[in-house]
Scaffold this motif. Structure first.
Motif, PDB file in Angstrom:
ATOM      1  N   SER A 171      19.544 -16.866  -4.055  1.00  0.00           N
ATOM      2  CA  SER A 171      20.266 -17.380  -5.225  1.00  0.00           C
ATOM      3  C   SER A 171      19.937 -16.725  -6.568  1.00  0.00           C
ATOM      4  N   ALA A 172      18.562 -16.181  -6.519  1.00  0.00           N
ATOM      5  CA  ALA A 172      18.118 -15.712  -7.805  1.00  0.00           C
ATOM      6  C   ALA A 172      18.925 -14.148  -8.162  1.00  0.00           C
ATOM      7  N   LEU A 173      19.486 -13.664  -7.224  1.00  0.00           N
ATOM      8  CA  LEU A 173      19.990 -12.510  -7.457  1.00  0.00           C
ATOM      9  C   LEU A 173      21.561 -12.394  -7.402  1.00  0.00           C
ATOM     10  N   SER A 174      22.220 -11.854  -8.311  1.00  0.00           N
ATOM     11  CA  SER A 174      23.622 -11.931  -8.277  1.00  0.00           C
ATOM     12  C   SER A 174      24.289 -11.166  -7.157  1.00  0.00           C
ATOM     13  N   GLU A 175      23.598 -10.125  -6.783  1.00  0.00           N
ATOM     14  CA  GLU A 175      24.300  -9.357  -5.783  1.00  0.00           C
ATOM     15  C   GLU A 175      24.315  -9.846  -4.489  1.00  0.00           C
ATOM     16  N   HIS A 176      23.520 -11.003  -4.495  1.00  0.00           N
ATOM     17  CA  HIS A 176      23.451 -11.780  -3.075  1.00  0.00           C
ATOM     18  C   HIS A 176      24.733 -12.859  -3.051  1.00  0.00           C
ATOM     19  N   LYS A 177      25.626 -12.843  -4.096  1.00  0.00           N
ATOM     20  CA  LYS A 177      26.543 -14.077  -4.061  1.00  0.00           C
ATOM     21  C   LYS A 177      27.411 -13.918  -2.798  1.00  0.00           C
ATOM     22  N   PRO A 178      27.886 -12.843  -2.240  1.00  0.00           N
ATOM     23  CA  PRO A 178      28.370 -13.012  -0.951  1.00  0.00           C
ATOM     24  C   PRO A 178      28.037 -13.471   0.142  1.00  0.00           C
ATOM     25  N   HIS A 179      26.434 -13.243   0.105  1.00  0.00           N
ATOM     26  CA  HIS A 179      25.526 -13.938   1.204  1.00  0.00           C
ATOM     27  C   HIS A 179      25.410 -15.352   1.032  1.00  0.00           C
ATOM     28  N   ILE A 180      25.460 -15.767  -0.189  1.00  0.00           N
ATOM     29  CA  ILE A 180      25.423 -17.412  -0.531  1.00  0.00           C
ATOM     30  C   ILE A 180      26.732 -17.863   0.211  1.00  0.00           C
ATOM     31  N   LYS A 181      27.750 -17.243   0.167  1.00  0.00           N
ATOM     32  CA  LYS A 181      29.073 -17.917   0.558  1.00  0.00           C
ATOM     33  C   LYS A 181      28.948 -17.674   2.188  1.00  0.00           C
ATOM     34  N   GLU A 182      28.518 -16.692   2.530  1.00  0.00           N
ATOM     35  CA  GLU A 182      28.270 -16.555   3.999  1.00  0.00           C
ATOM     36  C   GLU A 182      27.355 -17.551   4.759  1.00  0.00           C
ATOM     37  N   ALA A 183      26.154 -18.030   4.090  1.00  0.00           N
ATOM     38  CA  ALA A 183      25.303 -18.791   4.513  1.00  0.00           C
ATOM     39  C   ALA A 183      26.198 -20.349   4.252  1.00  0.00           C
ATOM     40  N   ALA A 184      26.810 -20.477   3.440  1.00  0.00           N
ATOM     41  CA  ALA A 184      27.352 -22.051   3.225  1.00  0.00           C
ATOM     42  C   ALA A 184      28.427 -22.071   4.407  1.00  0.00           C
ATOM     43  N   ASP A 185      29.266 -21.155   4.468  1.00  0.00           N
ATOM     44  CA  ASP A 185      30.362 -21.088   5.624  1.00  0.00           C
ATOM     45  C   ASP A 185      29.639 -21.208   7.004  1.00  0.00           C
ATOM     46  N   TRP A 186      28.643 -20.568   7.068  1.00  0.00           N
ATOM     47  CA  TRP A 186      27.915 -20.664   8.598  1.00  0.00           C
ATOM     48  C   TRP A 186      27.440 -22.022   8.935  1.00  0.00           C
ATOM     49  N   LEU A 187      26.784 -22.514   7.723  1.00  0.00           N
ATOM     50  CA  LEU A 187      26.473 -24.066   7.995  1.00  0.00           C
ATOM     51  C   LEU A 187      27.678 -24.883   8.034  1.00  0.00           C
ATOM     52  N   ALA A 188      28.997 -24.675   7.537  1.00  0.00           N
ATOM     53  CA  ALA A 188      29.860 -25.521   7.776  1.00  0.00           C
ATOM     54  C   ALA A 188      30.259 -25.626   9.233  1.00  0.00           C
ATOM     55  N   LYS A 189      30.305 -24.230   9.823  1.00  0.00           N
ATOM     56  CA  LYS A 189      30.675 -24.022  11.024  1.00  0.00           C
ATOM     57  C   LYS A 189      29.992 -24.727  12.164  1.00  0.00           C
ATOM     58  N   ASN A 190      28.376 -24.573  11.894  1.00  0.00           N
ATOM     59  CA  ASN A 190      27.501 -25.142  12.709  1.00  0.00           C
ATOM     60  C   ASN A 190      27.440 -26.842  12.801  1.00  0.00           C
ATOM     61  N   LEU A 191      27.767 -27.251  11.461  1.00  0.00           N
ATOM     62  CA  LEU A 191      27.801 -28.925  11.496  1.00  0.00           C
ATOM     63  C   LEU A 191      29.173 -29.136  12.422  1.00  0.00           C
ATOM     64  N   GLN A 192      30.155 -28.476  12.113  1.00  0.00           N
ATOM     65  CA  GLN A 192      31.555 -28.742  12.952  1.00  0.00           C
ATOM     66  C   GLN A 192      31.214 -28.606  14.521  1.00  0.00           C
ATOM     67  N   SER A 193      30.597 -27.944  14.859  1.00  0.00           N
ATOM     68  CA  SER A 193      30.346 -27.617  16.381  1.00  0.00           C
ATOM     69  C   SER A 193      29.589 -28.652  16.893  1.00  0.00           C
ATOM     70  N   ALA A 194      28.545 -29.045  16.001  1.00  0.00           N
ATOM     71  CA  ALA A 194      27.514 -30.050  16.248  1.00  0.00           C
ATOM     72  C   ALA A 194      28.132 -31.617  16.310  1.00  0.00           C
ATOM     73  N   GLY A 195      29.508 -31.794  15.867  1.00  0.00           N
ATOM     74  CA  GLY A 195      30.447 -32.839  16.091  1.00  0.00           C
ATOM     75  C   GLY A 195      30.360 -33.634  14.744  1.00  0.00           C
ATOM     76  N   PHE A 196      30.049 -33.123  13.638  1.00  0.00           N
ATOM     77  CA  PHE A 196      30.351 -34.083  12.480  1.00  0.00           C
ATOM     78  C   PHE A 196      31.728 -33.865  11.826  1.00  0.00           C
ATOM     79  N   ASP A 197      32.048 -34.934  11.055  1.00  0.00           N
ATOM     80  CA  ASP A 197      33.296 -35.097  10.386  1.00  0.00           C
ATOM     81  C   ASP A 197      33.119 -34.627   9.046  1.00  0.00           C
ATOM     82  N   HIS A 198      34.394 -34.463   8.339  1.00  0.00           N
ATOM     83  CA  HIS A 198      34.621 -34.105   6.870  1.00  0.00           C
ATOM     84  C   HIS A 198      33.881 -33.238   6.387  1.00  0.00           C
TER      85      HIS A 198
END
Length: 458
Positions: free
Chosen positions: A30-57
């Motif tokens: 998060s401290a380096l602006s060149e990693h902004k795309p990777h921040i989004k990638e990590a957030a999207d990865w988490l969201a997908k993992n939470l969905q597959s685990a069975g969570f809502d919303h």
């Protein structure tokens, strides 16, 4: 806890570690602006993992900075609601040459997983998802209600999360806040953290001549900004680490004899720490043990200092400017803004002649404490003992999680800090790693905890 939950975790261990490797391979710095795309990638990865685990919303929710990942499961009427907080951003990896394996190519050796974020905090956040997934997929339900709030700016002081929590108070409303981002005491010695130090930091920019000058022509006639900065920094602490800023200790709550006795009972092996760090001696405020210095006393540390020529060889230059970054760890009842103002006044008073100084504040967070006798804390203690076979210690932590005080202030939640990392796992340093023994026992502890907490009035 039901036997088939434990069996699920055992059967899925290899798959879980493969998933964790995927997560850790994303350089979400998060401290380096060149990693902004990777921040989004990590957030999207988490969201997908939470969905597959069975969570809502499940949502990736925008902020003025990096997004927050939210998910919930709210199908347990008349049971507590738990808000789980974690972060998916990580520290920079410098100095890269000190890593034994690449920081974003996770490697398992000696029953440890090595990667940036393995312990702080991707590994521990991931465990929460997998523990609840195990219960949900083996029993078809959860014993209580769950909400997730996983942010992407913790390592830069959570500058946008206060506002996010304020705007989303109804969404995040819960009975208990649980965070796994704190260390255990030692191998096989679990700990529940009941207090965190706060934080404030600033950058000092010292300006001398309009540009770098020849030291033969101007050395001895013009103030050297590096020398001025060194003098300024040296004025802030004495030779024993006592901080010399006027008023710095005025709001510090003194340690009680009961606290001191409790910390002595933990039998911290300071010599072992010294050997592990490979230093000739430990250092700190006179009259305090290592635990007291790191848990209940404030600090002022220089985190970085730079200026002038830093290439190979020598360049006889009198530099135009010099810079330093400093942070203070704060304890109850110190106020971050007040400490920054005291630092600013000290710098103004002690600036050597011949230079100008600019002070830029950053990173702040309030210290926090929670009662040991709270039912949610006691339920965590029972869960640890079931998994580890020993009683959990009640500790404080020298580090800071700035958002904890915000959650407490806005949502009025008791906070349970139950971590599974070890103090020597190199978080924020090269070769960060996470002991897989605590990955396994931590998953069991969390599963035990949800069943314990479901039957605990909070």
């Amino acid at each position: 806890m039901e036997q088939h939950v434990q069996q699920w975790l055992k059967d899925k261990r290899t798959a879980h570690l493969d998933e964790l490797k995927e997560f850790l391979s994303i350089p979400s710095i998060s401290a380096l602006s060149e990693h902004k795309p990777h921040i989004k990638e990590a957030a999207d990865w988490l969201a997908k993992n939470l969905q597959s685990a069975g969570f809502d919303h499940v949502q990736v929710m925008p902020t003025n900075g990096n997004p927050v990942v939210y998910a919930d499961w709210l199908h347990a009427p008349n049971k507590p609601t738990v808000l789980i907080y974690g972060h998916y951003d990580v520290q920079p990896v410098d100095p890269i040459g000190l890593w034994d394996t690449p920081p974003f190519e996770p490697d398992i050796r000696d029953n440890k997983i090595f990667a940036r974020g393995a312990s702080d905090d991707k590994g521990q956040t991931f465990m929460h998802i997998k523990a609840l997934e195990a219960i949900l997929h083996t029993t078809g339900t959860l014993p209580l209600n769950i909400k997730f709030c996983i942010e992407g700016e913790e390592e830069v002081g959570s500058p946008n999360l206060d506002r996010f929590v304020e705007v989303n108070q109804n969404l995040l409303a819960a009975d208990v806040l649980v965070i796994s981002d704190t260390p255990m005491l030692d191998k096989g010695r679990p700990a529940i953290c009941t207090g965190l130090r706060g934080l404030c930091g600033l950058q000092i920019d010292v300006k001398g001549p309009k540009s770098d000058q020849h030291s033969g022509l101007f050395g001895g006639a013009v103030q050297n900004p590096i020398h001025a900065l060194v003098r300024l920094l040296d004025s802030m602490r004495d030779e024993e680490g006592h901080i010399l800023i006027d008023g710095f200790y005025d709001q510090v709550i003194p340690i009680t004899e009961e606290e001191r006795a409790a910390y002595q009972f933990l039998q911290m092996d300071e010599e072992k720490v010294r050997q592990e760090l490979e230093v000739p001696a430990l250092f700190g405020e006179k009259g305090f043990s290592m635990l007291e210095r790191t848990w209940v006393r404030p600090t002022l540390e220089v985190n970085g200092i730079y200026g002038g020529f830093q290439g190979e060889g020598i360049k006889t230059v009198l530099p135009s400017e010099a810079h330093a970054k400093i942070t203070c760890r704060l304890v109850p009842d110190q106020e971050p803004d007040q400490i920054v103002e005291l630092l600013r006044k000290h710098i103004q008073k002690h600036t050597p002649p011949g230079v100008t100084v600019q002070v830029t504040p950053f990173d702040k967070g309030y210290p926090f404490m929670t009662p040991i006798d709270h039912p949610a804390i006691q339920a965590a203690s029972r869960a640890y003992e079931k998994a580890y076979g020993v009683a959990a210690a009640f500790t404080r932590m020298g580090g800071s999680i700035p958002i904890v005080a915000t959650f407490n202030r806005l949502l009025h939640l008791p906070v349970v800090l139950m971590g599974f990392g070890l103090p020597n796992e190199n978080f924020h340093a090269p070769n960060e790693h996470f002991h897989l023994e605590n990955f396994d026992l931590g998953l069991l502890t969390l599963c035990h905890y949800w069943f314990e907490l479901a039957n605990t009035p909070v």
